[in-house]
Scaffold this active site. Structure first.
Site, PDB file in Angstrom:
ATOM      1  N   MET A  16       6.555  -1.953  -7.635  1.00 44.64           N
ATOM      2  CA  MET A  16       6.139  -0.698  -7.707  1.00 44.64           C
ATOM      3  C   MET A  16       5.753  -0.189  -6.775  1.00 44.64           C
ATOM      4  SD  MET A  16       5.632  -0.040 -10.854  1.00 44.64           S
ATOM      5  CE  MET A  16       4.995  -0.673 -12.358  1.00 44.64           C
ATOM      6  N   LYS A  17       5.915  -0.808  -5.800  1.00 45.64           N
ATOM      7  CA  LYS A  17       6.391  -0.259  -4.427  1.00 45.64           C
ATOM      8  C   LYS A  17       7.835   0.207  -3.621  1.00 45.64           C
ATOM      9  CE  LYS A  17       5.367   0.536   0.490  1.00 45.64           C
ATOM     10  NZ  LYS A  17       4.192   1.305   0.786  1.00 45.64           N
ATOM     11  N   LEU A  18       8.546  -0.158  -4.115  1.00 42.55           N
ATOM     12  CA  LEU A  18       9.663   0.086  -4.039  1.00 42.55           C
ATOM     13  C   LEU A  18      10.061   0.765  -4.742  1.00 42.55           C
ATOM     14  CD1 LEU A  18      11.990  -3.454  -4.165  1.00 42.55           C
ATOM     15  CD2 LEU A  18      10.771  -2.149  -1.571  1.00 42.55           C
ATOM     16  N   VAL A  66       1.051  -1.385  -0.585  1.00 45.77           N
ATOM     17  CA  VAL A  66      -0.509   0.168  -0.343  1.00 45.77           C
ATOM     18  C   VAL A  66       0.551   1.106   0.145  1.00 45.77           C
ATOM     19  CG1 VAL A  66      -1.927  -1.142   1.047  1.00 45.77           C
ATOM     20  CG2 VAL A  66      -0.094   0.373   2.227  1.00 45.77           C
TER      21      VAL A  66
END
Length: 282
Positions: A166-168, A116
């Site tokens: 994508m979170k990283l 998230v």
């Protein structure tokens, strides 16, 4: 029935929001008191992790890292209900996300990584963004549950681990922005410009508006049509470093950017757009 494992600030507020929506939630935390504190709002806390997940149809996780996720799931697994869905909101490695997806499928369970972009207040208010990728049929089936938890669900397709990546990337940008702001505050201090005056600058001029065009320019490799020549950007960076030195201030980001600028100038790219410093990353 839902179980939620990991009662930090984010997990606790997710649980509060679920209970506010009328859901029944069993909770566990390594430090039992953090789970027990949620009994006052209607959660059912357990000291044993196996008791917390027993009879749960969905298990949510908000933990520290890959190692914590692996450890917690392994300890809880003996009490998993057949067909349980594990939704992991932890920021983890891409490899860890992919491996857990495979491992738990082989063991007869469903693991879905759903990291998230949400802070504790977002979790309480069901705002912010959730990222997901992998089995599209599964995602479609759980999307209504995810949408109750967040303002936006962003689906990155059928590749397991893509959401983790994508979170990283998003977190990297947040770190880069904060590091840039840190240097900006430090440089302002070196020039005896107050925090209030610096804030007034950005109240009137928003550099974020240039982001889409700059992203397009870099990703398209359009360095031959400069809007700001590298040599001129380097000159301005030199002025910044001189002001920092005069104010006895160290900058954490700019010296590394200058080193890259000098490298590209030495290769004959001084007349190109300054964004050419990103070329090797493409």
């Amino acid at each position: 029935m839902k179980a939620f494992l990991g009662m930090g600030h984010l997990g606790s507020n997710f649980v509060k929001a679920m209970i506010n929506k009328g859901e029944e939630v069993q909770v566990w935390n390594r430090t039992a008191s953090k789970a027990q504190a949620l009994e006052s709002v209607g959660a059912k806390a357990f000291e044993e992790i196996t008791d917390a997940v027993r009879n749960a149809d969905v298990i949510h996780l908000t933990l520290k890292d890959d190692a914590a996720v692996n450890e917690v799931l392994d300890k809880a697994s003996s009490a998993f209900k057949p067909g349980v869905i594990i939704m992991d909101h932890t920021t983890t490695s891409v490899e860890g996300s992919v491996e857990r997806t495979k491992e738990w499928k082989a063991r007869g369970y469903t693991y879905l990584h759903v990291p998230v972009f949400m802070g504790p207040q977002n979790a309480l208010e069901s705002t912010g963004s959730m990222l997901v990728s992998g089995d599209q049929e599964l995602i479609q089936s759980v999307q209504p549950q995810l949408e109750k938890m967040t303002g936006k669900v962003i689906n990155f397709g059928d590749k397991a681990g893509m959401a983790a990546g994508m979170k990283l990337l998003g977190n990297h940008m947040l770190i880069a922005i904060t590091a840039g702001l840190t240097d900006t505050f430090a440089l302002a201090k070196a020039m005896n410009i107050s925090k209030e005056d610096l804030s007034a600058l950005f109240d009137s001029w928003n550099p974020a508006t240039s982001f889409p065009a700059r992203l397009k320019k870099i990703s398209g490799g359009d360095f031959d049509n400069p809007t700001w020549e590298l040599s001129m950007a380097r000159k301005d960076a030199g002025l910044m470093m001189a002001e920092a030195k005069a104010g006895d201030t160290d900058l954490m980001v700019l010296p590394h950017v200058i080193a890259s600028m000098d490298n590209w100038i030495s290769k004959g790219h001084g007349k190109d757009d300054w964004t050419i410093i990103a070329k090797d990353a493409l």
